[in-house]
Design an enzyme around this catalytic site. Structure first.
Site, mmCIF file in Angstrom:
data_model
loop_
_atom_site.group_PDB
_atom_site.id
_atom_site.type_symbol
_atom_site.label_atom_id
_atom_site.label_comp_id
_atom_site.label_asym_id
_atom_site.label_seq_id
_atom_site.Cartn_x
_atom_site.Cartn_y
_atom_site.Cartn_z
ATOM 1 C CG HIS A 1 -2.096 0.913 1.030
ATOM 2 N ND1 HIS A 1 -2.017 2.262 1.277
ATOM 3 C CD2 HIS A 1 -3.342 0.667 0.559
ATOM 4 C CE1 HIS A 1 -3.186 2.802 0.969
ATOM 5 N NE2 HIS A 1 -4.001 1.868 0.531
ATOM 6 C CG ASP B 1 -9.395 -4.022 -2.090
ATOM 7 O OD1 ASP B 1 -10.510 -4.282 -1.613
ATOM 8 O OD2 ASP B 1 -9.051 -2.891 -2.422
HETATM 9 N N1 CMC Z 1 4.273 -7.333 -5.213
HETATM 10 C C1 CMC Z 1 5.636 -7.321 -5.382
HETATM 11 N N2 CMC Z 1 6.404 -6.227 -5.157
HETATM 12 C C2 CMC Z 1 5.772 -5.110 -4.754
HETATM 13 C C3 CMC Z 1 4.376 -5.043 -4.559
HETATM 14 C C4 CMC Z 1 3.632 -6.209 -4.793
HETATM 15 N N3 CMC Z 1 2.302 -6.208 -4.618
HETATM 16 N N4 CMC Z 1 4.029 -3.794 -4.154
HETATM 17 C C5 CMC Z 1 5.170 -3.094 -4.102
HETATM 18 N N5 CMC Z 1 6.215 -3.887 -4.454
HETATM 19 C C6 CMC Z 1 7.643 -3.509 -4.434
HETATM 20 C C7 CMC Z 1 8.003 -2.612 -5.615
HETATM 21 O O1 CMC Z 1 8.403 -3.370 -6.745
HETATM 22 C C8 CMC Z 1 9.120 -1.795 -5.020
HETATM 23 O O2 CMC Z 1 10.275 -2.599 -4.985
HETATM 24 P P1 CMC Z 1 11.752 -1.908 -5.172
HETATM 25 O O3 CMC Z 1 11.894 -0.980 -3.984
HETATM 26 O O4 CMC Z 1 12.690 -3.055 -5.162
HETATM 27 O O5 CMC Z 1 11.695 -1.191 -6.485
HETATM 28 C C9 CMC Z 1 8.675 -1.590 -3.564
HETATM 29 O O6 CMC Z 1 7.852 -2.727 -3.266
HETATM 30 C C10 CMC Z 1 7.880 -0.302 -3.326
HETATM 31 O O7 CMC Z 1 6.793 -0.305 -4.229
HETATM 32 P P2 CMC Z 1 6.134 0.973 -4.904
HETATM 33 O O8 CMC Z 1 5.600 0.606 -6.246
HETATM 34 O O9 CMC Z 1 7.099 2.119 -4.833
HETATM 35 O O10 CMC Z 1 4.944 1.248 -3.916
HETATM 36 P P3 CMC Z 1 3.738 2.191 -4.201
HETATM 37 O O11 CMC Z 1 3.433 2.828 -2.902
HETATM 38 O O12 CMC Z 1 3.997 3.078 -5.344
HETATM 39 O O13 CMC Z 1 2.587 1.177 -4.638
HETATM 40 C C11 CMC Z 1 0.685 -0.215 -4.636
HETATM 41 C C12 CMC Z 1 1.525 0.813 -3.844
HETATM 42 C C13 CMC Z 1 -0.591 -0.543 -3.851
HETATM 43 C C14 CMC Z 1 0.281 0.378 -5.988
HETATM 44 C C15 CMC Z 1 1.549 -1.504 -4.836
HETATM 45 O O14 CMC Z 1 1.961 -2.016 -3.593
HETATM 46 C C16 CMC Z 1 0.818 -2.558 -5.649
HETATM 47 O O15 CMC Z 1 0.833 -2.509 -6.888
HETATM 48 N N6 CMC Z 1 0.132 -3.544 -4.947
HETATM 49 C C17 CMC Z 1 -0.655 -4.529 -5.628
HETATM 50 C C18 CMC Z 1 -2.008 -3.919 -6.025
HETATM 51 C C19 CMC Z 1 -2.947 -3.781 -4.844
HETATM 52 O O16 CMC Z 1 -3.108 -4.677 -4.047
HETATM 53 N N7 CMC Z 1 -3.639 -2.631 -4.777
HETATM 54 C C20 CMC Z 1 -4.674 -2.360 -3.790
HETATM 55 C C21 CMC Z 1 -4.295 -1.310 -2.801
HETATM 56 S S1 CMC Z 1 -5.462 -1.308 -1.398
HETATM 57 C C22 CMC Z 1 -6.907 -0.679 -2.065
HETATM 58 C C23 CMC Z 1 -6.838 0.775 -2.269
HETATM 59 O O17 CMC Z 1 -6.769 1.519 -1.268
HETATM 60 O O18 CMC Z 1 -6.900 1.194 -3.433
#
Ligand code: CMC
Length: 435
Positions: free
Chosen positions: A313, A370
């Site tokens: 998240h 989720d």
């Molecule tokens: N699986 C594998 N690696 C992940 C994941 C994941 N689900 N989420 C983040 N990472 C890694 C990412 O690759 C990065 O690694 P590195 O530092 O080595 O480059 C690190 O963790 C930080 O990730 P980020 O992309 O900078 O994090 P963010 O805050 O931009 O993204 C997110 C948040 C929710 C978009 C992401 O965690 C994700 O895509 N999760 C899966 C989709 C999901 O479950 N979404 C629902 C969110 S809850 C409902 C809502 O409130 O909308």
């Protein structure tokens, strides 16, 4: 020099400017750099708004490190334990919990607005039978602007309030109609004698015979309770992508129904509200517990775009308090025996595996709300394509509250970010024969 400021020094020109640090009721200090361009002739660069507060808001507070979520100051755990979704919608909209008579009036007003205009209802016939329900939702909610535009003087708070109530009232009807259309079943009209969740389940699942609610007026209280909880947990989440989209669209003075349709579109993506549907599809693809290591490896492989859906998240970096609450309901629902589902066992095994993995521990990637909500919806027999629609029903209460809050402000600046241009430098046009 005041201590409640932050200085920014331009090291080329030597010019240094002090910017005020703003303090909200709770949360981090926030530096007000609105005059940065004027003062230092530069912009700030913050793709994805990682550290940018786009507005002031009194509605929801999140402390991502501590795993705290408050609606109007009330902890989500207490609201989830004690409230009906209508009370929470009222709280988000008006800022206070309703007393009994305020709640009764609110529920009646919402119920009165749950019916669809016949000409709007026939819009569904224009959609192919296999249209995704989110596609129908976004289209039909946007179309509300063609029906009520003339009744909306945006300067009139009462008109704005009615518009918000209409959206909360009609969203379950439109959502259920999308589902009924996709399975070729006739629409079921809303029933004002049922509560918000019961009415939705009835519109989804009633048949001419037997009805979802049998002649003894039985409706599964476990299903209603689980749905009510899920709606409360998804009702608002401060400036998430869809709420920010609603605010951005509204900043131009756009029609509010169109603004909410924009929010629905933003919600749809798998990184946001589409995650619940994507989690279930992912679990189905994984299929069996022995394949979990393979998918965890894929999620860790930076060359592979696959992410473990339902994990991570932007704001919560410890645990998602909504996930804690809903996880328990998931257990209760599935352990009741009525809803045993091998996918739930798979989900628990995946959760356990990921939580012990160094990659997930280091990056603080925990299951989010989720990860579990889809499993609950599945147990309620709600089809997978409807999961994000369920999220939209809940979040409508948040979207309209943010829209109302914004419309109350005396000056609404148009949301217009800057950019760091990295395209070609200025160049001369070449005629087609010279290229
Ligand atoms: N699986 C594998 N690696 C992940 C994941 C994941 N689900 N989420 C983040 N990472 C890694 C990412 O690759 C990065 O690694 P590195 O530092 O080595 O480059 C690190 O963790 C930080 O990730 P980020 O992309 O900078 O994090 P963010 O805050 O931009 O993204 C997110 C948040 C929710 C978009 C992401 O965690 C994700 O895509 N999760 C899966 C989709 C999901 O479950 N979404 C629902 C969110 S809850 C409902 C809502 O409130 O909308």
């Amino acid at each position: 020099m005041s201590k409640d400021t932050l200085s920014i020094r331009h090291n080329r020109t030597g010019r240094e400017v002090e910017y005020p640090l703003l303090k909200g009721t709770l949360g981090k200090e926030t530096v007000d750099i609105r005059s940065l361009y004027k003062d230092l002739d530069c912009f700030s660069y913050d793709p994805g708004f990682m550290v940018t507060a786009s507005c002031r808001s009194n509605i929801t507070f999140i402390d991502g490190e501590a795993g705290v979520l408050l609606y109007r100051g009330y902890p989500i755990e207490q609201l989830a334990e004690n409230c009906d979704f209508m009370e929470v919608a009222y709280l988000l909209m008006y800022g206070e919990l309703p007393n009994r008579s305020e709640l009764d009036i609110f529920v009646q007003e919402i119920g009165k607005r749950s019916i669809l205009d016949e000409s709007l209802r026939v819009f569904f016939e224009g959609f192919h039978y296999d249209a995704h329900p989110m596609a129908m939702l976004v289209g039909v909610v946007g179309s509300l602007s063609a029906f009520y535009h003339s009744e909306l003087n945006m300067k009139d708070p009462e008109h704005r309030r009615i518009c918000a109530m209409r959206l909360i009232g009609k969203m379950p009807t439109i959502a259920a109609a999308s589902y009924r259309h996709s399975v070729g079943k006739p629409f079921v009209f809303p029933r004002l004698d049922l509560n918000y969740c019961e009415n939705f389940l009835n519109m989804m699942f009633s048949r001419s015979s037997p009805n979802y609610i049998d002649p003894n007026h039985y409706i599964d209280p476990e299903a209603v309770k689980a749905l009510n909880l899920s709606l409360i947990l998804h009702a608002d989440h401060e400036q998430g992508a869809s709420t920010s989209t609603v605010r951005l669209a509204a900043s131009t003075g756009a029609n509010p129904y169109a603004c909410i349709a924009a929010g629905i579109a933003a919600l749809w993506g798998p990184a946001h509200g589409g995650a619940n549907e994507a989690v279930l599809n992912m679990l189905a693809t994984i299929g069996t517990v022995d394949r979990i290591p393979e998918f965890i490896a894929k999620a860790k492989d930076k060359k592979d775009p696959f992410r473990l859906l339902g994990f991570g998240h932007r704001v919560y970096k410890n645990h998602d308090p909504r996930a804690r609450i809903i996880r328990q309901t998931c257990h209760d629902l599935l352990n009741s025996g009525k809803n045993a589902d091998p996918l739930f066992d798979l989900a628990l095994a995946l959760e356990e595996y990921a939580l012990q993995d160094e990659y997930f521990i280091e990056r603080k990637l925990y299951p989010n709300v989720d990860f579990y909500s889809g499993i609950i919806y599945k147990a309620l027999n709600i089809p997978v394509e409807m999961f994000t629609v369920m999220f939209a029903i809940a979040r409508t209460a948040g979207w309209v509250s943010h829209w109302l809050e914004m419309m109350d402000e005396p000056n609404i600046p148009i949301g217009r970010p800057r950019q760091l241009y990295s395209g070609p430098d200025k160049r001369e046009f070449l005629s087609i024969d010279e290229r």
